[in-house]
Design a protein around this motif. Structure first.
Motif, PDB file in Angstrom:
ATOM      1  N   SER A  16      -6.265   1.795   4.408  1.00  0.00           N
ATOM      2  CA  SER A  16      -6.488   0.931   2.969  1.00  0.00           C
ATOM      3  C   SER A  16      -7.774   0.224   3.938  1.00  0.00           C
ATOM      4  O   SER A  16      -8.546  -0.287   2.917  1.00  0.00           O
ATOM      5  CB  SER A  16      -5.500  -0.205   3.490  1.00  0.00           C
ATOM      6  N   GLY A  30      -0.837   7.156   1.273  1.00  0.00           N
ATOM      7  CA  GLY A  30      -1.434   5.261   1.797  1.00  0.00           C
ATOM      8  C   GLY A  30      -2.158   5.756   3.412  1.00  0.00           C
ATOM      9  O   GLY A  30      -2.738   4.988   3.550  1.00  0.00           O
ATOM     10  N   CYS A  55      -8.154  -8.147   2.609  1.00  0.00           N
ATOM     11  CA  CYS A  55      -7.230  -6.550   1.471  1.00  0.00           C
ATOM     12  C   CYS A  55      -5.886  -7.105   0.242  1.00  0.00           C
ATOM     13  O   CYS A  55      -6.060  -6.699  -0.784  1.00  0.00           O
ATOM     14  CB  CYS A  55      -7.135  -5.825   1.748  1.00  0.00           C
TER      15      CYS A  55
END
Length: 291
Positions: free
Chosen positions: A58, A94, A290
């Motif tokens: 991510s 992910g 993030c």
């Protein structure tokens, strides 16, 4: 929490690295799976950090998108469902990405903004970092007058990276490409450092990896500005002269430095409290950057 240590897929395995498993898709693309394996001092440990692979993926994707105005990257935008079975795609959601196949360049582009780690040790003994002279009487973790580009060789699993001179990088990739890598690396670092500081994070140092695409264009690959490839510090707690509060696996490195260990396999077992704190650090920096 889901933990993945080793990946087995219907796709052919190309390479199993320290943290990433790479699978073949076709002539142009491959699949990179970021596992929860822990690597420190280039040694892979038996103990994983739960969900680390998802966090690294991510964060890396976040920075790939943020820096694509500086240099192109290996992302393709191809979904997992297009190349994997339904069960495999769900299992790797992910933590896996489909990327372009590149010709990797055999060096790591390291940029240092602060005096820490091996750079601090070298400074204490010689007054230099990777052969670059620095001012006298600098403190631990002090910000450098300007970021330094200090490339290293690319080591395999179980081997240690070695600092190399810029002239050596010219020998490896040629003068023009060596200069481009240096320029791009410094631009990425300076952009990312300013952005992270606005979030309360200091990027003390980091390393980038590059490859060439089918048109011989420089392409950012592997990972970028993650807790595995960078030192992240809390700006609010930063004080030159002391080891800063970090948001990366520095807590593990610090613990290992207290052991009588030669930094070669087999890796020592890490205490549960150290592993728990490291896990928390990964989650914290992901939440700050993030979200």
């Amino acid at each position: 929490m889901r933990t993945l240590i080793k990946t087995k897929l219907s796709l052919p395995l190309l390479h199993r690295g320290k943290v990433r498993d790479i699978f073949d898709i076709d002539d142009d693309n491959m699949l990179i799976v970021t596992t929860d394996r822990l690597s420190a001092f280039d040694v892979v440990f038996d103990q994983p950090i739960p969900e680390k692979g998802m966090i690294l993926t991510s964060i890396a994707n976040y920075w790939f998108q943020k820096t694509e105005h500086i240099v192109q990257n290996h992302l393709t935008g191809i979904s997992l469902e297009e190349v994997l079975s339904k069960n495999e795609a769900e299992m790797l959601a992910g933590r896996a990405i489909v990327v372009k196949k590149l010709r990797p360049l055999a060096l790591e582009a390291v940029v240092r903004g602060y005096l820490i780690g091996s750079g601090w040790k070298e400074y204490l003994s010689s007054g230099m970092v990777c052969g670059i002279p620095l001012p006298q009487d600098m403190k631990l973790a002090q910000q450098l007058l300007r970021p330094l580009y200090t490339p290293s060789s690319k080591a395999g699993v179980g081997e240690h990276d070695a600092n190399i001179s810029f002239k050596e990088t010219e020998t490896i990739v040629g003068s023009a490409l060596a200069s481009q890598i240096k320029d791009v690396s410094l631009k990425i670092y300076q952009f990312a450092a300013e952005h992270a500081l606005s979030c309360g994070i200091i990027i003390a140092d980091t390393k980038f990896e590059f490859g060439l695409d089918e048109a011989n264009q420089l392409t950012l690959m592997d990972e970028v500005l993650t807790p595995d490839s960078s030192r992240f510090w809390s700006a609010a707690d930063y004080q030159p002269g002391s080891s800063p509060k970090s948001y990366d696996k520095q807590i593990i490195r610090d613990y290992l430095e207290t052991l009588d260990w030669d930094k070669k396999p087999p890796a020592p077992r890490l205490p549960d409290n150290i592993m728990t704190k490291a896990t928390e650090k990964y989650h914290q920096v992901h939440s700050i950057l993030c979200n």
